[in-house]
Design a protein around this motif. Structure first.
Motif, PDB file in Angstrom:
ATOM      1  N   VAL A  77     -30.258   3.101  64.925  1.00 41.94           N
ATOM      2  CA  VAL A  77     -29.800   3.826  63.742  1.00 41.94           C
ATOM      3  C   VAL A  77     -30.972   4.573  63.110  1.00 41.94           C
ATOM      4  N   VAL A  78     -32.125   3.911  62.985  1.00 42.81           N
ATOM      5  CA  VAL A  78     -33.307   4.547  62.405  1.00 42.81           C
ATOM      6  C   VAL A  78     -33.714   5.747  63.260  1.00 42.81           C
ATOM      7  N   LEU A  79     -33.676   5.595  64.568  1.00 37.99           N
ATOM      8  CA  LEU A  79     -34.027   6.686  65.474  1.00 37.99           C
ATOM      9  C   LEU A  79     -33.057   7.851  65.321  1.00 37.99           C
ATOM     10  N   GLU A  80     -31.756   7.559  65.321  1.00 39.09           N
ATOM     11  CA  GLU A  80     -30.750   8.620  65.178  1.00 39.09           C
ATOM     12  C   GLU A  80     -30.908   9.362  63.852  1.00 39.09           C
ATOM     13  N   VAL A  81     -31.111   8.613  62.791  1.00 42.86           N
ATOM     14  CA  VAL A  81     -31.244   9.230  61.468  1.00 42.86           C
ATOM     15  C   VAL A  81     -32.517  10.063  61.405  1.00 42.86           C
ATOM     16  N   SER A  82     -33.608   9.590  61.992  1.00 41.80           N
ATOM     17  CA  SER A  82     -34.855  10.355  61.962  1.00 41.80           C
ATOM     18  C   SER A  82     -34.754  11.629  62.808  1.00 41.80           C
ATOM     19  N   ILE A  83     -33.912  11.623  63.823  1.00 42.67           N
ATOM     20  CA  ILE A  83     -33.680  12.833  64.620  1.00 42.67           C
ATOM     21  C   ILE A  83     -32.879  13.845  63.810  1.00 42.67           C
ATOM     22  N   ILE A  84     -31.880  13.360  63.091  1.00 37.29           N
ATOM     23  CA  ILE A  84     -31.035  14.246  62.280  1.00 37.29           C
ATOM     24  C   ILE A  84     -31.827  14.841  61.122  1.00 37.29           C
TER      25      ILE A  84
ATOM     26  N   ILE B 103     -24.408   2.690  44.033  1.00 37.14           N
ATOM     27  CA  ILE B 103     -24.966   1.933  42.911  1.00 37.14           C
ATOM     28  C   ILE B 103     -26.331   2.488  42.497  1.00 37.14           C
ATOM     29  N   ARG B 104     -26.970   3.239  43.384  1.00 36.47           N
ATOM     30  CA  ARG B 104     -28.243   3.863  43.042  1.00 36.47           C
ATOM     31  C   ARG B 104     -28.041   5.282  42.532  1.00 36.47           C
ATOM     32  N   GLY B 105     -26.788   5.693  42.349  1.00 37.98           N
ATOM     33  CA  GLY B 105     -26.513   7.011  41.811  1.00 37.98           C
ATOM     34  C   GLY B 105     -26.533   8.127  42.841  1.00 37.98           C
ATOM     35  N   VAL B 106     -26.651   7.794  44.123  1.00 40.79           N
ATOM     36  CA  VAL B 106     -26.680   8.808  45.165  1.00 40.79           C
ATOM     37  C   VAL B 106     -25.282   8.897  45.780  1.00 40.79           C
ATOM     38  N   PRO B 107     -24.649  10.067  45.705  1.00 42.00           N
ATOM     39  CA  PRO B 107     -23.299  10.171  46.265  1.00 42.00           C
ATOM     40  C   PRO B 107     -23.309  10.078  47.779  1.00 42.00           C
ATOM     41  N   LYS B 108     -22.219   9.593  48.322  1.00 41.02           N
ATOM     42  CA  LYS B 108     -22.057   9.527  49.763  1.00 41.02           C
ATOM     43  C   LYS B 108     -21.349  10.802  50.192  1.00 41.02           C
ATOM     44  N   LEU B 109     -22.076  11.736  50.744  1.00 41.85           N
ATOM     45  CA  LEU B 109     -21.501  13.015  51.135  1.00 41.85           C
ATOM     46  C   LEU B 109     -20.857  12.935  52.516  1.00 41.85           C
ATOM     47  N   PHE B 110     -19.757  13.626  52.653  1.00 43.08           N
ATOM     48  CA  PHE B 110     -19.075  13.687  53.945  1.00 43.08           C
ATOM     49  C   PHE B 110     -20.002  14.247  55.010  1.00 43.08           C
ATOM     50  N   THR B 111     -20.803  15.241  54.651  1.00 41.85           N
ATOM     51  CA  THR B 111     -21.694  15.867  55.633  1.00 41.85           C
ATOM     52  C   THR B 111     -22.749  14.894  56.147  1.00 41.85           C
ATOM     53  N   ASP B 112     -23.149  13.931  55.318  1.00 42.01           N
ATOM     54  CA  ASP B 112     -24.093  12.912  55.804  1.00 42.01           C
ATOM     55  C   ASP B 112     -23.469  12.108  56.945  1.00 42.01           C
ATOM     56  N   TYR B 113     -22.217  11.723  56.749  1.00 43.00           N
ATOM     57  CA  TYR B 113     -21.519  10.969  57.789  1.00 43.00           C
ATOM     58  C   TYR B 113     -21.259  11.838  59.016  1.00 43.00           C
ATOM     59  N   LEU B 114     -20.964  13.109  58.792  1.00 46.15           N
ATOM     60  CA  LEU B 114     -20.741  14.026  59.905  1.00 46.15           C
ATOM     61  C   LEU B 114     -21.998  14.132  60.759  1.00 46.15           C
ATOM     62  N   LYS B 115     -23.155  14.197  60.131  1.00 44.69           N
ATOM     63  CA  LYS B 115     -24.425  14.266  60.872  1.00 44.69           C
ATOM     64  C   LYS B 115     -24.662  12.985  61.674  1.00 44.69           C
ATOM     65  N   ILE B 116     -24.377  11.850  61.076  1.00 43.85           N
ATOM     66  CA  ILE B 116     -24.557  10.569  61.774  1.00 43.85           C
ATOM     67  C   ILE B 116     -23.601  10.481  62.957  1.00 43.85           C
ATOM     68  N   PHE B 117     -22.354  10.871  62.734  1.00 43.97           N
ATOM     69  CA  PHE B 117     -21.361  10.869  63.808  1.00 43.97           C
ATOM     70  C   PHE B 117     -21.780  11.825  64.927  1.00 43.97           C
ATOM     71  N   MET B 118     -22.271  12.993  64.545  1.00 43.10           N
ATOM     72  CA  MET B 118     -22.705  14.000  65.516  1.00 43.10           C
ATOM     73  C   MET B 118     -23.838  13.466  66.397  1.00 43.10           C
ATOM     74  N   ALA B 119     -24.691  12.647  65.833  1.00 40.46           N
ATOM     75  CA  ALA B 119     -25.819  12.079  66.584  1.00 40.46           C
ATOM     76  C   ALA B 119     -25.358  11.122  67.678  1.00 40.46           C
ATOM     77  N   THR B 120     -24.129  10.624  67.590  1.00 36.97           N
ATOM     78  CA  THR B 120     -23.622   9.718  68.612  1.00 36.97           C
ATOM     79  C   THR B 120     -23.110  10.463  69.838  1.00 36.97           C
TER      80      THR B 120
END
Length: 134
Positions: free
Chosen positions: A4-11, A34-51
């Motif tokens: 996961v760390v590798l995939e995220v660092s590539i993205i 809870i930290r005030g950072v919204p969960k954006l759809f595009t963030d998940y799209l990038k993670i999914f794309m890395a798979t």
């Protein structure tokens, strides 16, 4: 977790260590809201794309990413509703063919299905929404 760390660092190759932690937490399903950072759809799209391994598949998802960012860069699973999908369709109707738009919609739906399977969301706007095609 290393994968996961590798995939995220590539993205996100140029992000800070703090930003990388946020993306890794998100990929692992840890609640960032809870930290005030919204969960954006595009963030998940990038993670999914890395798979994905096929370059043409990645290219199609990258095109969808650009379109979602153009239409609504602040989109989240919660804000993407059937009305949002209809608006997205209307917005791109003049610039995309019916089948190109259908590919984009199927890509969005695939991210929702993946996110539901991985328990990132319970929202599913495609329940009554029909993807148009030629």
């Amino acid at each position: 977790m290393c994968r996961v760390v590798l995939e995220v660092s590539i993205i996100h190759p140029n992000c800070s260590l703090k930003e990388l932690k946020v993306y890794v937490d998100d990929a692992l399903g840890r609640d960032r809201s809870i930290r005030g950072v919204p969960k954006l759809f595009t963030d998940y799209l990038k993670i999914f794309m890395a798979t994905k391994t096929n370059p043409s598949t990645k290219s199609l998802y990258n095109q969808t990413l650009k379109k979602v960012l153009e239409y609504d860069e602040a989109a989240t699973f919660e804000t993407i509703t059937p009305e949002w999908l209809n608006g997205y369709e209307r917005y791109f109707r003049q610039t995309m063919t019916v089948n190109s738009l259908a590919i984009s919609m199927r890509n969005i739906r695939a991210v929702f299905n993946w996110a539901i399977t991985n328990e990132y969301t319970t929202f599913y706007p495609f329940r009554k929404y029909k993807i148009k095609r030629e």
